[in-house]
Design a protein around this motif. Structure first.
Motif: not given
Length: 275
Positions: A78, A80-82, A86, A163-164, A166
């Motif tokens: 897991c 962060s989307r940043d 991702a 949502r934040d 991935v």
């Protein structure tokens, strides 16, 4: 019977089947954190419990517990989307992420002193909502800030999806074996039947050692129904009246074996019937 579920486990299908087949044998489901499951089984807090261990690590179930493995679960990371993770379409290799900082969910929560342990922190107390998988939730909170990564079983990551965050599958490391465990001394027909249901046993199997309440009810209903029918007189078919029989045999009407619209038995068209 009491079933102890852990984060990510979805026993709903099994529970529904059990309650449909064996309504006379009560089954309750309580949810706990993964840690402490073996202790709960040995203490009798639950009769049957989910267990999950890395596939390359021997399960410490000991000689006092039975266990059966049901399926293998993939490990996921897991991020962060940043995070650069991702950008991966569906998976990453362990070599690609090995140098990244990781967080251990078991180390995210402060250890409580034994005399200060509350009901929510007691391993024998069921948990709900945010109290369930609290360490994993806190680890994901830190991961969402971009500070690092966390590795979780796929089902746990999906249960706590945000949502934040991935989720990407990890290639090159062992997965997790998921199964059920129960005390040897508590073993019996009811537990064995539940294990059979969890492994896909169909209704009416010859291996079942307990009777289904549904079968008993259906048998009693069919027995009463057959008794009512046995006293009834069979219906007698009435013979058609002579007029109706003659009308059926009259020319121009369909007879058995005669095609609809056939003029069999009638004079040719354009000619009169002789008098």
């Amino acid at each position: 019977m009491r079933l102890g579920a852990i984060p990510g486990a979805t026993p709903d299908k099994w529970v529904t089947r059990w309650r449909e087949r064996y309504p006379d044998f009560a089954l309750s489901v309580d949810r706990f954190d993964e840690a402490g499951q073996l202790e709960r089984l040995r203490a009798g807090t639950v009769d049957v419990g989910y267990i999950r261990f890395p596939e390359d690590t021997p399960a410490p179930t000991g000689e006092d517990l039975h266990r059966v493995w049901l399926y293998r679960e993939a490990p996921v990371v897991c991020a962060s989307r940043d995070h650069w993770v991702a950008a991966a379409e569906s998976s990453v290799t362990w070599e690609e992420i090995a140098a990244e900082p990781f967080f251990d969910p078991e180390e995210m929560l402060p250890a409580a002193e034994p005399e200060q342990t509350t009901g929510a922190e007691d391993i024998h107390t069921p948990k709900q909502g945010a109290d369930l998988a609290a360490g994993e939730r806190m680890a994901l909170e830190v991961v969402a800030s971009g500070a690092g990564l966390v590795v979780l079983p796929n089902s746990v990551a999906r249960m706590l999806a945000r949502r934040d965050i991935v989720i990407r599958e990890i290639e090159g490391i062992p997965g997790y074996d998921v199964g059920l465990a129960w005390l040897r001394e508590a073993d019996g027909p009811v537990i064995q039947e539940f294990i059979g249901v969890a492994r896909g046993r169909k209704p009416g199997s010859g291996r079942s050692e307990i009777s289904s309440g549904v079968d008993s009810q259906s048998e009693s209903k069919s027995g009463s129904g057959s008794g009512a029918k046995s006293g009834a007189k069979p219906e007698s078919k009435q013979k058609p009246s002579p007029k109706r029989a003659a009308a059926r045999a009259a020319p121009g009407r369909s007879r058995p074996g005669q095609k609809p619209g056939s003029r069999r038995g009638q004079p040719p068209r354009g000619r009169r019937r002789p008098r």
